[in-house]
Motif scaffolding. Sequence first.
Motif, PDB file in Angstrom:
ATOM      1  N   ILE A 226      -8.546  -6.953   1.393  1.00  0.00           N
ATOM      2  CA  ILE A 226      -7.361  -6.451   2.096  1.00  0.00           C
ATOM      3  C   ILE A 226      -6.220  -6.231   1.115  1.00  0.00           C
ATOM      4  CG2 ILE A 226      -5.583  -7.161   3.752  1.00  0.00           C
ATOM      5  CD1 ILE A 226      -7.927  -8.307   5.430  1.00  0.00           C
ATOM      6  N   ARG A 227      -6.056  -7.131   0.165  1.00  0.00           N
ATOM      7  CA  ARG A 227      -5.022  -6.934  -0.861  1.00  0.00           C
ATOM      8  C   ARG A 227      -5.284  -5.641  -1.627  1.00  0.00           C
ATOM      9  NH1 ARG A 227      -1.895 -10.681  -2.771  1.00  0.00           N
ATOM     10  NH2 ARG A 227      -3.324 -12.431  -2.512  1.00  0.00           N
ATOM     11  N   ASP A 228      -6.536  -5.429  -2.032  1.00  0.00           N
ATOM     12  CA  ASP A 228      -6.871  -4.217  -2.788  1.00  0.00           C
ATOM     13  C   ASP A 228      -6.615  -2.958  -1.961  1.00  0.00           C
ATOM     14  OD1 ASP A 228      -7.657  -5.803  -4.895  1.00  0.00           O
ATOM     15  OD2 ASP A 228      -9.799  -5.662  -4.470  1.00  0.00           O
ATOM     16  N   ALA A 229      -6.988  -2.988  -0.667  1.00  0.00           N
ATOM     17  CA  ALA A 229      -6.779  -1.825   0.191  1.00  0.00           C
ATOM     18  C   ALA A 229      -5.292  -1.547   0.376  1.00  0.00           C
ATOM     19  CB  ALA A 229      -7.450  -2.049   1.548  1.00  0.00           C
ATOM     20  N   PHE A 230      -4.500  -2.614   0.504  1.00  0.00           N
ATOM     21  CA  PHE A 230      -3.050  -2.445   0.648  1.00  0.00           C
ATOM     22  C   PHE A 230      -2.447  -1.817  -0.605  1.00  0.00           C
ATOM     23  CE2 PHE A 230       1.149  -4.253  -0.308  1.00  0.00           C
ATOM     24  CZ  PHE A 230       1.880  -3.663   0.706  1.00  0.00           C
ATOM     25  N   ARG A 231      -2.811  -2.334  -1.765  1.00  0.00           N
ATOM     26  CA  ARG A 231      -2.248  -1.799  -3.001  1.00  0.00           C
ATOM     27  C   ARG A 231      -2.648  -0.338  -3.207  1.00  0.00           C
ATOM     28  NH1 ARG A 231      -2.572  -6.789  -7.453  1.00  0.00           N
ATOM     29  NH2 ARG A 231      -1.187  -8.214  -6.284  1.00  0.00           N
ATOM     30  N   ALA A 232      -3.900  -0.001  -2.891  1.00  0.00           N
ATOM     31  CA  ALA A 232      -4.337   1.385  -3.025  1.00  0.00           C
ATOM     32  C   ALA A 232      -3.552   2.294  -2.090  1.00  0.00           C
ATOM     33  CB  ALA A 232      -5.837   1.485  -2.735  1.00  0.00           C
ATOM     34  N   HIS A 233      -3.254   1.810  -0.883  1.00  0.00           N
ATOM     35  CA  HIS A 233      -2.482   2.593   0.077  1.00  0.00           C
ATOM     36  C   HIS A 233      -1.073   2.862  -0.459  1.00  0.00           C
ATOM     37  CE1 HIS A 233      -1.000   3.881   4.060  1.00  0.00           C
ATOM     38  NE2 HIS A 233       0.096   3.212   3.723  1.00  0.00           N
ATOM     39  N   ILE A 234      -0.418   1.837  -0.972  1.00  0.00           N
ATOM     40  CA  ILE A 234       0.933   2.028  -1.505  1.00  0.00           C
ATOM     41  C   ILE A 234       0.903   2.990  -2.681  1.00  0.00           C
ATOM     42  CG2 ILE A 234       2.905   0.896  -2.608  1.00  0.00           C
ATOM     43  CD1 ILE A 234       2.662   0.234   0.358  1.00  0.00           C
ATOM     44  N   GLU A 235      -0.033   2.793  -3.591  1.00  0.00           N
ATOM     45  CA  GLU A 235      -0.112   3.657  -4.777  1.00  0.00           C
ATOM     46  C   GLU A 235      -0.323   5.120  -4.413  1.00  0.00           C
ATOM     47  OE1 GLU A 235      -3.238   1.630  -6.775  1.00  0.00           O
ATOM     48  OE2 GLU A 235      -1.884   0.295  -7.913  1.00  0.00           O
ATOM     49  N   SER A 236      -1.032   5.367  -3.315  1.00  0.00           N
ATOM     50  CA  SER A 236      -1.292   6.752  -2.911  1.00  0.00           C
ATOM     51  C   SER A 236      -0.029   7.463  -2.424  1.00  0.00           C
ATOM     52  CB  SER A 236      -2.360   6.781  -1.807  1.00  0.00           C
ATOM     53  OG  SER A 236      -1.838   6.292  -0.576  1.00  0.00           O
ATOM     54  N   HIS A 237       1.020   6.723  -2.118  1.00  0.00           N
ATOM     55  CA  HIS A 237       2.270   7.306  -1.643  1.00  0.00           C
ATOM     56  C   HIS A 237       3.332   7.426  -2.737  1.00  0.00           C
ATOM     57  CE1 HIS A 237       0.512   6.456   2.288  1.00  0.00           C
ATOM     58  NE2 HIS A 237       1.473   7.165   2.840  1.00  0.00           N
ATOM     59  N   VAL A 238       3.053   6.955  -3.934  1.00  0.00           N
ATOM     60  CA  VAL A 238       4.067   6.924  -4.994  1.00  0.00           C
ATOM     61  C   VAL A 238       4.044   8.228  -5.778  1.00  0.00           C
ATOM     62  CG1 VAL A 238       4.835   5.713  -7.066  1.00  0.00           C
ATOM     63  CG2 VAL A 238       3.900   4.405  -5.140  1.00  0.00           C
ATOM     64  N   PRO A 239       5.188   8.930  -5.894  1.00  0.00           N
ATOM     65  CA  PRO A 239       5.234  10.163  -6.683  1.00  0.00           C
ATOM     66  C   PRO A 239       4.846   9.924  -8.146  1.00  0.00           C
ATOM     67  CG  PRO A 239       7.190   9.948  -5.318  1.00  0.00           C
ATOM     68  CD  PRO A 239       6.459   8.644  -5.226  1.00  0.00           C
ATOM     69  N   ALA A 240       4.443  10.979  -8.792  1.00  0.00           N
ATOM     70  CA  ALA A 240       3.900  10.852 -10.150  1.00  0.00           C
ATOM     71  C   ALA A 240       4.900  10.280 -11.145  1.00  0.00           C
ATOM     72  CB  ALA A 240       3.404  12.221 -10.628  1.00  0.00           C
TER      73      ALA A 240
END
Length: 458
Positions: free
Chosen positions: A343-357
Amino acid sequence: MAELDKVLAQLDANLPQALDRLMEFLRIPSVSTDPAHKGDVRQAAVWLCDQLQELGFDASIRDTEGHPMIVAHSAPGGSRPILFYGHYDVQPVDPLELWNTPPFEPRIEDTPDGQVIRARGASDDKGQLMTFVETFRAWRDVHGALPPGLVLLFEGEEESGSPSLRPFLHENAEELKASIAMICDTSMYADGRPAITTQLRGLVGEEITLRAADRDLHSGSFGGLAANPIQVLVNALSSIKDADGRVTLPGFYDGVEDLTNELRADWEDLRFDAAEFLSRVGLGQPIGERGRTALEMVWNRPTFEINGITGGYTGDGFKTVLPGEARAKVSFRLTGTQNPERIRDAFRAHIESHVPADCSVSFASHGASPASRMDISDPAFAAAKAALGAEWGREAAYIGAGGSIPIAGDFKEILGMDSMLIGFAKDDDRIHSPNEKYNVESFSKGMHSWARILDALS
């Protein structure tokens, strides 16, 4: 007179002295989170160890990297060894000005709900722990010896996250193993009936820092063009829940289990009133996962919560800036066999997918523990439930807990045993808050309850 009745009578006769000993214990300011109280925490450990040795336990103080553990044993034997767990450290007292009486000057007060013991640690957990100790004292006085096969583990770091506990359990697993553990750091059901907590939610905590520009920017000059990290962060966080209150992370519900028909019927019989419960905190409208009952949502369903967001200008007055940085703290409560690290990994991946380059994000972990569910098919649970009902005059309930008590999971994982979480605190005991209290009835009938449970299991 039956032996159990003699023990109960002895507890009643010795109640004034038991209260005096509890008051002495409560005067020690064993605040584990404050380095200034390190000596007080050790003083509490010494006091408690002395009490156990006086009763005939083979008791010793075990030093750790932090505050000490206390381990004690009665003579070997008995039909099944039982481990008893509690903690002797307490929460800080801040804000001190909100206490009506000094927190480490315990006293007994008359209230509309009967007499209460008022002090920091009265309910969490010194008063509850001493229900164990005083029961053992009365048992020894009547039987001439302690119950055989007891293992006691009392820690001094529970209120500071128990950093030494898991290493200690691993290093001393063979010595501490028993057939079942008894944990007293819980409460009765809200309507005052006795309860055995049979499941606990797990926990994942995360802190996120999202950085954009290398400084705060003038919103007139840069607004609409430069990335706003607060906006990026809230967009990412808000998309974690859908309109039905379900978490959208991939695989989040893997391992989540529905209630059994038996447990669902037991919980429906509790007649939990969500609106009344919320009215105590100035609310009245339940929200959450659509199609689930209130008790399911707080005991048996996983959650995602935003615990805090900071960034930009938050002082008095007004300042038009685009912040260079935003932070948030979030938590997940877990059920069933959900995997905290996945769940921690899925959460971090979700946040990273929303961060501009051209922005960056970093994470800090604040703990991860799985949920715990006890095997109530063990006959000890039915025996304890009957013993509690006999003492309180009401059928005891199997309940869940929305919070997390990692020690139950640690006992299961490291020592291979289930736990019974039986406590006699009340919802209004104000644990972790000013003016903490513990009802004298909870203390007295709590001791009676443990005597009945020991008798039923011996």
